[in-house]
Scaffold this motif. Structure first.
Motif, short mmCIF file in Angstrom:
data_model
loop_
_atom_site.label_atom_id
_atom_site.label_comp_id
_atom_site.label_asym_id
_atom_site.label_seq_id
_atom_site.Cartn_x
_atom_site.Cartn_y
_atom_site.Cartn_z
N LEU A 9 0.82 -1.22 0.00
CA LEU A 9 0.00 0.00 0.00
C LEU A 9 0.85 1.27 0.00
CD1 LEU A 9 -2.86 1.16 0.14
CD2 LEU A 9 -2.69 1.10 2.63
N TYR A 10 1.97 1.18 0.65
CA TYR A 10 2.76 2.40 0.78
C TYR A 10 4.03 2.33 -0.05
CZ TYR A 10 -0.27 3.59 4.66
OH TYR A 10 -1.36 3.89 5.42
N LYS A 45 10.88 27.78 3.70
CA LYS A 45 11.19 28.02 2.30
C LYS A 45 12.68 28.29 2.19
CE LYS A 45 7.14 28.60 0.04
NZ LYS A 45 6.81 28.08 -1.26
N ARG A 49 0.72 16.31 6.36
CA ARG A 49 -0.29 17.04 5.58
C ARG A 49 -1.62 16.29 5.54
NH1 ARG A 49 1.62 19.97 0.86
NH2 ARG A 49 1.78 21.45 2.58
N PRO A 95 -5.51 15.56 4.20
CA PRO A 95 -6.13 15.59 2.87
C PRO A 95 -6.73 16.97 2.57
CG PRO A 95 -6.78 13.61 4.02
CD PRO A 95 -6.02 14.46 5.01
N ASP A 96 -6.91 17.26 1.28
CA ASP A 96 -7.40 18.58 0.89
C ASP A 96 -8.82 18.87 1.34
OD1 ASP A 96 -5.20 19.71 -0.42
OD2 ASP A 96 -5.49 18.31 -2.07
N CYS A 97 -9.54 17.83 1.74
CA CYS A 97 -10.93 18.07 2.12
C CYS A 97 -11.05 18.50 3.58
CB CYS A 97 -11.77 16.83 1.85
SG CYS A 97 -11.16 15.38 2.70
N ASN A 146 0.79 6.81 0.54
CA ASN A 146 -0.28 5.88 0.24
C ASN A 146 -0.53 5.86 -1.26
OD1 ASN A 146 -3.01 4.90 -0.18
ND2 ASN A 146 -3.25 5.01 2.04
N ILE A 164 -2.97 4.69 -2.94
CA ILE A 164 -4.34 4.97 -3.37
C ILE A 164 -4.65 6.45 -3.23
CG2 ILE A 164 -6.79 4.49 -2.96
CD1 ILE A 164 -5.98 1.73 -1.96
N THR A 165 -4.36 6.99 -2.06
CA THR A 165 -4.77 8.38 -1.82
C THR A 165 -3.68 9.39 -2.13
OG1 THR A 165 -3.97 8.38 0.44
CG2 THR A 165 -6.21 7.61 0.10
N TYR A 189 -1.63 10.34 0.09
CA TYR A 189 -1.28 11.06 1.31
C TYR A 189 -0.28 10.28 2.17
CZ TYR A 189 -4.97 14.25 0.06
OH TYR A 189 -5.73 15.17 -0.59
N TRP A 224 -2.92 7.99 8.82
CA TRP A 224 -3.55 6.75 9.32
C TRP A 224 -2.79 6.22 10.53
CZ3 TRP A 224 -7.81 3.72 8.41
CH2 TRP A 224 -7.76 2.40 8.91
N ILE A 230 -0.88 -0.55 11.18
CA ILE A 230 -1.86 -0.72 10.11
C ILE A 230 -3.27 -0.95 10.66
CG2 ILE A 230 -1.55 -3.21 9.76
CD1 ILE A 230 -1.84 -0.59 6.96
N LYS A 237 -6.25 10.88 12.30
CA LYS A 237 -7.50 10.70 11.58
C LYS A 237 -8.58 11.55 12.26
CE LYS A 237 -8.60 7.84 8.98
NZ LYS A 237 -8.87 8.10 7.55
N PRO A 280 -6.61 -5.77 8.90
CA PRO A 280 -7.12 -4.40 8.69
C PRO A 280 -7.41 -4.09 7.22
CG PRO A 280 -4.83 -4.41 9.50
CD PRO A 280 -5.18 -5.81 9.20
N LYS A 332 -9.11 -0.64 5.87
CA LYS A 332 -8.12 0.33 5.42
C LYS A 332 -8.40 0.71 3.95
CE LYS A 332 -4.17 2.62 5.45
NZ LYS A 332 -4.43 4.02 5.36
N ASP A 357 -9.26 4.31 2.53
CA ASP A 357 -8.45 4.97 1.51
C ASP A 357 -9.27 5.33 0.27
OD1 ASP A 357 -6.25 4.98 3.05
OD2 ASP A 357 -5.25 3.27 2.09
N ILE A 386 -11.22 8.37 0.96
CA ILE A 386 -10.38 9.58 0.91
C ILE A 386 -10.05 9.92 -0.54
CG2 ILE A 386 -8.12 10.54 1.52
CD1 ILE A 386 -8.27 9.02 4.14
N TRP A 387 -9.77 8.86 -1.30
CA TRP A 387 -9.42 9.09 -2.71
C TRP A 387 -10.58 9.75 -3.45
CZ3 TRP A 387 -10.86 5.63 -7.10
CH2 TRP A 387 -10.23 6.00 -8.29
N GLN A 415 -12.86 11.57 -2.33
CA GLN A 415 -13.15 12.94 -1.89
C GLN A 415 -12.06 13.92 -2.30
OE1 GLN A 415 -13.98 12.91 2.37
NE2 GLN A 415 -15.03 10.98 2.05
N ASN A 416 -10.98 13.40 -2.80
CA ASN A 416 -9.85 14.27 -3.16
C ASN A 416 -9.27 13.82 -4.49
OD1 ASN A 416 -9.26 15.78 -0.42
ND2 ASN A 416 -9.62 13.66 0.10
#
Ligand code: SF4
Lengths: 224, 742
Positions: free
Chosen positions: A50-51, A90, A129, A131-133, A168, A170-171, A173, A178, A182, A194, B23, B27, B31, B34-35, B37-38
């Protein structure tokens, strides 16, 4: 139709058992194999897949820098005049000291040559960081809520090297959101970032704080 | 040991149980949520330190000050500038969506040359050197053949210095055909020229007006400087200032007015005269003004009004009952600081001088001229001198040829430029054909009346150059495009806000460094002049537009760079004793120059009443930008589905009128006028008078992008231009039409 099939299969089951090949044990063995394999996949292989592992463009020693500055974390991670938080420094700030190579470190030489001289911003990978939401204001937490950096970021200031950044797949991020476990278990406040972790603290401080976020539970209080 | 089907089933069950105990499912679900939504392809504003650049919005003549937030070189949000005298922190939805124009897909990225058929959308990219060389070569050939007059330029440039630069280019090249895009401000200027004898812009002291009589002006639909007018309206509501809206349809302005008076369209000047009749008859006028500062009031104006415009007579033409006329006249004349305004809708069409003269006469009657809460003549600011153009002999001969638009001729002495008549000359090819057309910040194919004929006429022009930043309807028809920066990348001066009552200049400053291979049109013109060489190059002693701007604005530029505007806060208009420079040196209710004309005669709509029983009116809304700037996607999203549904324009029609045509809500109908036809969907609405139907301006683009092209009907296809007998400007406020079930 289905009743008939059912009856049929149960008949054949009985036949097999009667044939005395101990297949009950074999079946259970297969169950265990499946169970074990998937547990390994779920707990070990999956997190690895995943990562992706990314190294920071330049290594950085927080301890070393912390000794040289007078205002702790805020010396470099400061609030701007308008109240916004600067986050990772910066180049302009680094240049104040690192216009030229100062010490012996290979990483510093790389930093000066690749970034300072070429005037390219360092693409730091930001562990924390969100997520943007998500809306998040450092000022509300640090200035108004008087929280310290460690509560959310851990002992970052005591690191002598920057750890690998896990992204991640998938996302996109950071894994820090998380958490490294795991299964999502945590021991310290900073182990996970979270929504539940925000909520946990906000619930506890409910009485103490009068902010909109602690009083209302609407999605758009924290999400966009 | 026998391995059979059950073993595999068991393996599967075990695997399932194991996965459930790991998990992984939770998980992955997390994910994925989250994906989703972004989405990584959704643009997200950059994070980092904000900086703010103050500049002026030039998307409409509103002239609002804006503060643009940016992170590094990325603009992320446009806000109203809090201390700007025009909009004081406010902003409209178009101004707010400006970033979509900066970063949108419809920008032209590099100079382009047409390769396929005209309008086929096939282009090849050129370097700026190549593009300038190609234009220079074509223009040179036309000049060498001895007809520089056949090159014309249409400019809607918002910068006075750019306009001067273009006029200068045309003069040095040798063509009299430099045209600008007019609005209702030009009609007001003509009225001030004729009645006051001054070259001035109208300034409305809206904030201090005590009673507003609006003859169809879309005060809350984008008239003048929209944000300023909105703010003024909030003030009126607070201090209970009455707003009377005279209009045949329930526009947003009418809906929010205190009184809405429906009127037969086109008879507004009659109503103004009827109101004047009551004021004169009941001696409610400002005697001091009329007796001491106006000429020939008793002999001419008073007589004209008393003889012809009694409320009873006027009520027959206008459809407004005489009791209402009398009531409004009394209220208006007795109010503190009354103000009458005109210019239909947003004032994009200059309009008939009969209305402007009649409404201005009303203001004069009650002394609402150059006084608090009234209309002020704000004299043009002096401009810094540029060395005179030294024309060569070709240029001298060329620029002496008659203008194609008849501006400044005996027929239309007040006009500087008559774009509407230019398009007729284009269509007829008389007195001489146009061989090359330059277009700056204008989209004539879309915005001019009778747009299909304009398109055909344009298609006959052998060489068309567009300086547009966007692939608009006219740029799509051109041969070469030399793309301009968009407003957020430009450095240029900006004329005052439309209708603002104090001298003001603004500076449009670059918010971001240009990201595409575009150039400021001022630079393009200078490069072109240099490429043409000789006397033309000599007329441009500047090496860049910025250099020209520095010399033109002088010391003021520094102040402008700091605040982005300079306003004369303490400005007071001339007193009545010194304000008028007409032949009589007084205010002229009936201007000397028009003594032989009928200045107050209504303008009739084109078309025969028996063939076309209803009248089609265009209307304006804040949600549709109908000029050179097309709607950004955000703005299009706000259009109601009673205006645009899918790709259909909806026509507003009264239930009674719909019945006569046998139409029901949602029916498709064919709308026909003497100029053309278009399919429309029926929207039945009590808010419009019987016998009148209405369509919005600004839809029906054929170019731009998929967010805009092909949506709705361009009403300009259905309406022709009717030149005003006094100003020569377009006075068409509607056209006769009919509907049939499709
Ligand atoms: S009103 Fe006009 S000038 Fe003001 S923000 Fe809107 S578009 Fe820009």
């Amino acid at each position: 139709m289905s009743t008939f099939n059912h009856a049929d299969s149960s008949v054949s089951d009985t036949e097999e058992t009667q044939s005395g090949e101990g297949s009950g044990g074999v079946v259970f063995l297969f169950f265990l194999i499946g169970l074990a394999a998937s547990l390994i996949v779920g707990w070990v292989v999956f997190p690895k897949l995943l990562y992706s592992q990314k190294h920071q463009p330049v290594d950085f020693n927080h301890v070393l820098h912390n000794e040289l500055v007078s205002e702790g974390c805020e010396s470099c991670h400061f609030f701007r005049e308008d109240g916004t938080f600067s986050g990772a420094p910066k180049l302009a700030q680094c240049i104040e000291c690192h216009e030229d190579v100062q010490g012996e470190s290979e990483e510093e030489r790389k930093f000066v040559e690749e970034y300072v001289k070429k005037e390219i911003e360092v693409p730091w990978l930001i562990y924390a960081r969100q997520p943007d939401c998500v809306f998040f204001s450092h000022a509300a937490h640090v200035k108004t809520g008087k929280m310290d950096c460690v509560t959310c970021h851990g002992e970052m200031g005591e690191s002598t090297t920057l750890r690998v950044y896990e992204s991640n797949r998938i996302t996109g991020y950071s894994r820090d959101i998380w958490g490294h476990n795991i299964a999502g278990f945590k021991r310290n406040t900073w182990d996970r970032m979270k929504m539940d972790d925000c909520a946990e603290c906000h619930q506890q401080k409910k009485e103490m704080l009068g902010s909109v976020q602690t009083q209302k539970e609407g999605c758009f209080v924290c999400h966009k | 040991m026998k391995i059979d089907r059950r073993c595999f089933l068991s393996l599967g069950v075990g695997a399932g149980a194991g996965i459930a105990l790991s998990p992984l499912p939770w998980k992955i679900t997390d994910d994925l949520s989250i994906w989703t939504q972004n989405w990584s392809w959704t643009p997200v504003p950059a994070t980092g330190e904000f900086t703010t650049v103050n500049t002026i919005c030039t998307l409409c003549p509103g002239g609002c000050g804006i503060s643009v937030k940016k992170v590094d070189n990325r603009a992320i949000k446009i806000e109203g500038m809090t201390d700007h005298p025009v909009n004081g922190g406010g902003i409209c939805s178009l101004g707010l969506s400006g970033l979509q124009l900066l970063y949108g897909p419809t920008r032209i990225k590099t100079p382009l040359k047409r390769t396929g058929e005209r309008g086929s959308g096939q282009w090849t990219a050129l370097s700026w050197d190549q593009a300038i060389a190609e234009v220079a070569e074509k223009l040179n050939a036309i000049r060498t053949s001895g007809s520089p007059q056949s090159v014309a330029c249409i400019s809607g440039a918002t910068s006075p210095t750019v306009s001067r630069l273009i006029d200068r280019f045309m003069a040095a090249y040798g063509s009299p055909n430099s045209l600008s895009v007019p609005t209702f401000i030009d009609s007001y200027r003509a009225a001030l020229q004729l009645m006051h004898g001054v070259a001035a812009n109208p300034g409305f002291d809206l904030e201090h007006a005590g009673y507003i009589l609006s003859f169809g002006s879309g005060l809350l639909d984008g008239w003048g400087s929209p944000v300023r007018t909105f703010k003024a309206n909030s003030g009126w509501k607070k201090s209970k200032v009455k707003l009377v809206q005279i209009e045949p349809r329930l526009s947003r302005t009418a809906a929010k007015a205190d009184v809405w008076i429906t009127i037969n369209p086109g008879t507004e000047s009659d109503l103004a005269m009827g109101i004047a009749h009551v004021i004169i008859k009941e001696s409610l006028f400002k005697a001091d003004f009329v007796q001491n500062y106006a000429s020939n009031f008793n002999e001419q104006f008073r007589k004209l009004i008393l003889d012809n415009f009694s409320p009873e007579t006027v009520s027959k033409t206008t459809g407004v009952d005489s009791a209402s006329i009398i009531m409004i006249a009394r209220e208006f004349a007795k109010a503190k600081n009354p103000l009458a305004v005109c210019g239909r809708g947003q004032g994009n069409i200059p309009g008939g001088m009969n209305e402007f003269l009649a409404v201005h006469a009303l203001n004069a009657l009650v002394g609402a001229i150059n006084r608090e809460g009234g209309i002020w003549a704000v004299a043009d600011m002096p401009v810094s001198d540029w060395p005179a153009v030294q024309q060569d002999s070709t240029a001298t001969t060329g620029s002496r040829r008659p203008r194609l638009d008849n501006a400044g001729t005996q027929a239309f002495p007040v006009a500087m430029s008559l774009l509407n008549q230019f398009s007729s000359a284009l269509i007829s090819g008389k007195p001489y054909p146009v061989q090359a057309l330059l277009m700056v910040e204008s989209n004539p194919v879309f915005t001019l009346a009778d747009s299909e004929s304009t398109r055909n006429a344009l298609n006959k022009i052998p060489f068309i150059v567009s300086f547009s930043s966007f692939m608009d309807d006219s740029a799509a028809l051109s041969d070469l495009i030399l793309p301009n920066h968009v407003y957020l990348e430009r450095m240029e001066d900006v004329a005052s806000a439309a209708g603002f009552n104090r001298p003001l200049i603004g500076l449009c400053q670059p918010v971001v460094t240009p990201g595409l291979d575009t150039r400021h049109v001022g630079d393009a013109v200078i490069l072109l002049a240099q490429a043409l060489g000789g006397a033309i190059a000599d007329a441009f002693p500047w090496d860049s537009f910025e250099n020209c701007l520095e010399e033109t604005l002088g010391d003021q530029l520094e102040t402008l760079k700091e605040k982005s505007f300079v306003v004369d806060e303490g400005f007071q208009p001339d007193s009545w004793a010194t304000a008028f420079h007409t032949p009589s040196q007084k205010f002229e209710f009936i201007p000397t120059a028009l003594a032989s004309k009928k200045p107050f005669a209504p303008i009739n709509p084109e078309g025969d009443a028996s063939a076309f029983p209803v009248i089609l009116l265009p209307y304006d809304t804040m949600r549709i930008s109908s000029g050179f700037i097309g709607n950004p996607p955000f703005l299009t999203k706000t259009i109601e589905d009673t205006v645009l549904k899918g790709t259909h324009s909806l026509i507003e029609i009264n239930p009674k009128t719909a019945q006569t045509f046998g139409l029901k809500e949602g029916n498709m109908a064919m709308l026909q006028t003497p100029k053309g036809q278009a399919p429309v969907q029926v929207h039945i609405d009590d808010g419009i008078m019987p016998g009148v139907i209405a369509l919005p301006r600004g839809l029906g683009h054929v170019a731009y992008d998929s967010y805009l092209a092909g949506k709705g009907v361009n009403i300009n296809r259905l309406i022709g231009s009717v030149p005003d007998p006094v100003s020569g400007l377009d006075a068409a406020w509607g056209i006769r039409a009919k509907l049939s079930k499709a």
